[in-house]
Design a protein around this motif. Structure first.
Motif, mmCIF file in Angstrom:
data_model
loop_
_atom_site.group_PDB
_atom_site.id
_atom_site.type_symbol
_atom_site.label_atom_id
_atom_site.label_comp_id
_atom_site.label_asym_id
_atom_site.label_seq_id
_atom_site.Cartn_x
_atom_site.Cartn_y
_atom_site.Cartn_z
ATOM 1 N N ASN A 196 -27.257 -32.521 -38.687
ATOM 2 C CA ASN A 196 -26.691 -31.679 -37.634
ATOM 3 C C ASN A 196 -27.207 -32.073 -36.248
ATOM 4 O O ASN A 196 -27.386 -31.247 -35.377
ATOM 5 C CB ASN A 196 -27.015 -30.204 -37.926
ATOM 6 N N VAL A 197 -27.487 -33.354 -36.037
ATOM 7 C CA VAL A 197 -27.990 -33.809 -34.736
ATOM 8 C C VAL A 197 -27.168 -35.012 -34.245
ATOM 9 O O VAL A 197 -27.692 -36.029 -33.837
ATOM 10 C CB VAL A 197 -29.517 -34.100 -34.792
ATOM 11 N N GLY A 198 -25.841 -34.889 -34.360
ATOM 12 C CA GLY A 198 -24.975 -35.983 -33.930
ATOM 13 C C GLY A 198 -23.882 -36.282 -34.938
ATOM 14 O O GLY A 198 -22.815 -36.737 -34.574
ATOM 15 N N SER A 199 -24.186 -36.060 -36.209
ATOM 16 C CA SER A 199 -23.151 -36.130 -37.242
ATOM 17 C C SER A 199 -22.944 -34.704 -37.741
ATOM 18 O O SER A 199 -23.850 -34.099 -38.322
ATOM 19 C CB SER A 199 -23.590 -37.040 -38.405
ATOM 20 N N GLU A 200 -21.764 -34.191 -37.476
ATOM 21 C CA GLU A 200 -21.474 -32.803 -37.823
ATOM 22 C C GLU A 200 -21.561 -32.574 -39.330
ATOM 23 O O GLU A 200 -21.162 -33.436 -40.109
ATOM 24 C CB GLU A 200 -20.050 -32.490 -37.354
ATOM 25 N N MET A 201 -22.046 -31.423 -39.721
ATOM 26 C CA MET A 201 -22.163 -31.134 -41.155
ATOM 27 C C MET A 201 -20.798 -30.794 -41.749
ATOM 28 O O MET A 201 -20.091 -29.952 -41.237
ATOM 29 C CB MET A 201 -23.126 -29.970 -41.381
ATOM 30 N N VAL A 202 -20.457 -31.458 -42.843
ATOM 31 C CA VAL A 202 -19.209 -31.166 -43.548
ATOM 32 C C VAL A 202 -19.393 -29.839 -44.293
ATOM 33 O O VAL A 202 -18.551 -28.951 -44.245
ATOM 34 C CB VAL A 202 -18.852 -32.313 -44.523
ATOM 35 N N THR A 203 -20.520 -29.725 -44.978
ATOM 36 C CA THR A 203 -20.918 -28.492 -45.646
ATOM 37 C C THR A 203 -22.276 -28.115 -45.061
ATOM 38 O O THR A 203 -23.131 -28.983 -44.950
ATOM 39 C CB THR A 203 -21.101 -28.736 -47.166
ATOM 40 N N PRO A 204 -22.482 -26.846 -44.666
ATOM 41 C CA PRO A 204 -23.788 -26.500 -44.088
ATOM 42 C C PRO A 204 -24.937 -26.809 -45.054
ATOM 43 O O PRO A 204 -24.900 -26.405 -46.213
ATOM 44 C CB PRO A 204 -23.675 -24.984 -43.849
ATOM 45 N N HIS A 205 -25.916 -27.573 -44.569
ATOM 46 C CA HIS A 205 -27.073 -27.879 -45.431
ATOM 47 C C HIS A 205 -28.327 -28.154 -44.613
ATOM 48 O O HIS A 205 -29.234 -28.853 -45.049
ATOM 49 C CB HIS A 205 -26.755 -29.079 -46.353
ATOM 50 N N GLU A 206 -28.361 -27.603 -43.382
ATOM 51 C CA GLU A 206 -29.556 -27.787 -42.568
ATOM 52 C C GLU A 206 -30.629 -26.802 -43.030
ATOM 53 O O GLU A 206 -30.345 -25.629 -43.246
ATOM 54 C CB GLU A 206 -29.231 -27.544 -41.082
ATOM 55 N N ASP A 207 -31.835 -27.277 -43.182
ATOM 56 C CA ASP A 207 -32.945 -26.441 -43.635
ATOM 57 C C ASP A 207 -33.143 -25.258 -42.677
ATOM 58 O O ASP A 207 -33.174 -25.446 -41.463
ATOM 59 C CB ASP A 207 -34.212 -27.296 -43.702
ATOM 60 N N SER A 218 -35.045 -33.039 -52.632
ATOM 61 C CA SER A 218 -35.076 -34.373 -53.234
ATOM 62 C C SER A 218 -34.351 -35.395 -52.349
ATOM 63 O O SER A 218 -34.235 -36.566 -52.697
ATOM 64 C CB SER A 218 -34.435 -34.344 -54.632
ATOM 65 N N CYS A 219 -33.867 -34.935 -51.180
ATOM 66 C CA CYS A 219 -33.115 -35.813 -50.277
ATOM 67 C C CYS A 219 -34.049 -36.566 -49.330
ATOM 68 O O CYS A 219 -35.096 -36.059 -48.939
ATOM 69 C CB CYS A 219 -32.123 -34.970 -49.468
ATOM 70 N N LEU A 220 -33.626 -37.759 -48.938
ATOM 71 C CA LEU A 220 -34.374 -38.557 -47.957
ATOM 72 C C LEU A 220 -34.589 -37.786 -46.657
ATOM 73 O O LEU A 220 -35.580 -37.992 -45.962
ATOM 74 C CB LEU A 220 -33.594 -39.847 -47.668
ATOM 75 N N MET A 221 -33.662 -36.890 -46.312
ATOM 76 C CA MET A 221 -33.747 -36.179 -45.040
ATOM 77 C C MET A 221 -34.472 -34.831 -45.138
ATOM 78 O O MET A 221 -34.407 -34.011 -44.225
ATOM 79 C CB MET A 221 -32.353 -35.997 -44.420
ATOM 80 N N TYR A 222 -35.202 -34.621 -46.236
ATOM 81 C CA TYR A 222 -36.043 -33.424 -46.330
ATOM 82 C C TYR A 222 -37.182 -33.580 -45.327
ATOM 83 O O TYR A 222 -37.681 -34.686 -45.110
ATOM 84 C CB TYR A 222 -36.588 -33.286 -47.756
ATOM 85 N N TRP A 223 -37.598 -32.493 -44.688
ATOM 86 C CA TRP A 223 -38.559 -32.581 -43.576
ATOM 87 C C TRP A 223 -39.884 -33.246 -43.940
ATOM 88 O O TRP A 223 -40.464 -33.976 -43.129
ATOM 89 C CB TRP A 223 -38.828 -31.190 -42.986
ATOM 90 N N ALA A 224 -40.367 -32.973 -45.146
ATOM 91 C CA ALA A 224 -41.712 -33.449 -45.494
ATOM 92 C C ALA A 224 -41.799 -34.965 -45.587
ATOM 93 O O ALA A 224 -42.893 -35.533 -45.582
ATOM 94 C CB ALA A 224 -42.159 -32.819 -46.808
ATOM 95 N N VAL A 225 -40.637 -35.623 -45.635
ATOM 96 C CA VAL A 225 -40.624 -37.079 -45.788
ATOM 97 C C VAL A 225 -41.328 -37.808 -44.638
ATOM 98 O O VAL A 225 -41.923 -38.852 -44.838
ATOM 99 C CB VAL A 225 -39.164 -37.573 -45.974
ATOM 100 N N GLU A 226 -41.299 -37.253 -43.436
ATOM 101 C CA GLU A 226 -41.926 -37.969 -42.323
ATOM 102 C C GLU A 226 -43.343 -37.474 -42.014
ATOM 103 O O GLU A 226 -43.942 -37.861 -41.027
ATOM 104 C CB GLU A 226 -41.058 -37.902 -41.064
ATOM 105 N N THR A 227 -43.869 -36.606 -42.872
ATOM 106 C CA THR A 227 -45.244 -36.132 -42.672
ATOM 107 C C THR A 227 -46.093 -36.587 -43.857
ATOM 108 O O THR A 227 -45.558 -37.030 -44.871
ATOM 109 C CB THR A 227 -45.300 -34.589 -42.628
ATOM 110 N N ASP A 228 -47.394 -36.433 -43.739
ATOM 111 C CA ASP A 228 -48.218 -36.866 -44.871
ATOM 112 C C ASP A 228 -48.088 -35.923 -46.064
ATOM 113 O O ASP A 228 -48.619 -36.179 -47.125
ATOM 114 C CB ASP A 228 -49.682 -37.096 -44.462
ATOM 115 N N ASN A 229 -47.332 -34.858 -45.901
ATOM 116 C CA ASN A 229 -47.023 -33.982 -47.014
ATOM 117 C C ASN A 229 -46.082 -34.651 -48.019
ATOM 118 O O ASN A 229 -45.920 -34.201 -49.142
ATOM 119 C CB ASN A 229 -46.368 -32.700 -46.475
#
Ligand SMILES: [Zn+2]
Ligand SMILES: [Zn+2]
Length: 255
Positions: A196-207, A218-229
């Motif tokens: 939701n930051v430039g590519s519009e959501m087809v189905t709402p799925h923003e955390d 389990s998605c690559l775009m889950y928030w924890a992916v870019e943190t040491d969590n």
């Protein structure tokens, strides 16, 4: 009276000048430095589709000692080939720069480094992405998580090499290649407009709690992916984009 006269003459000159140069040589707003100063996600369609740019180049600039693995570079090209339409091809340009030796880098520091070292900008049929790897860390966020990577402008992303080295390798932990590749693909996902930051959501799925991230853990775009969590939920493999994220990219010109 004199003042008024001069002012009128000045306006006349100005209008004449603007008219004269705006017709024959209009500047292309989508190339060069100015087109690399927009917010994250604003070039998503240019990166995904072949409407304006048929080629994509990735300029990887890394500090000495932090050269990304071949696995990362191969995976980024493969990822982009799978989801973008770039019939002219995807090319990687690598460059080593001196290590700065800093413990922490601020947003300002990262921007300054880009200004100093970035050489490639959108030009002709080629859209260009700048990918910086630094030898230090970013400040921990308010919840105590360290950021491993970040997308910070429309075609700019950074990886914090030190945190990757500290959190990878050894028993029960991801290899360095897996961790840095996972982070790099996640940041690339933000540049492609997810979520939701430039590519519009087809189905709402923003955390609900973490904006610009996917609600599927389990998605690559889950928030924890870019943190040491990230270490607590995906130790050994690179998560893929879930169906919702894939659909958003397709709807914005991707494949
Ligand atoms: Zn993110
Ligand atoms: Zn997703």
């Amino acid at each position: 009276m004199k003042f008024l006269f001069n002012k009128l003459a000045f306006y006349g000159l100005l209008i004449g000048g603007v008219y004269a140069c705006s017709v024959p040589e209009r500047e292309d707003p989508f190339v060069g430095l100015a087109a690399a100063r927009w917010d994250v996600g604003k070039s998503a369609n240019f990166l995904l589709s072949d409407d304006r740019f048929t080629n994509l180049e990735l300029e990887i600039v890394y500090m000495e000692g932090y050269k990304p693995t071949d696995y990362l570079m191969d995976s980024m090209v493969e990822f982009l080939q799978e989801i973008t339409r770039k019939p002219g091809g995807i090319e990687i340009i690598e460059k080593e720069i001196p290590a700065e030796g800093k413990e922490y880098y601020s947003t300002q520091d990262i921007g300054d480094l880009e200004d100093r070292y970035r050489e490639r900008y959108n030009e002709g049929n080629t859209v260009s992405v700048f990918f910086l790897v630094v030898d230090g860390s970013f400040m921990p966020d308010e919840e105590g998580f360290f950021t491993i990577g970040a997308a910070y402008r429309n075609t700019s992303m950074v990886l914090f090499g030190k945190r990757i080295f500290e959190n990878s390798g050894g028993f029960g932990r991801p290899s360095r290649g897996t961790l840095e590749t996972t982070t790099a693909l996640h940041e690339l996902g933000h540049l492609l407009g997810l979520v939701n930051v430039g590519s519009e959501m087809v189905t709402p799925h923003e955390d609900q709690g973490k904006e610009y991230h996917c609600d599927d853990d389990s998605c690559l775009m889950y928030w924890a992916v870019e943190t040491d969590n990230v270490l607590q939920f995906t130790p050994q493999t690179i998560p893929e984009l879930d169906e919702n994220c894939r659909n958003d990219l397709r709807a914005n010109g991707g494949r």
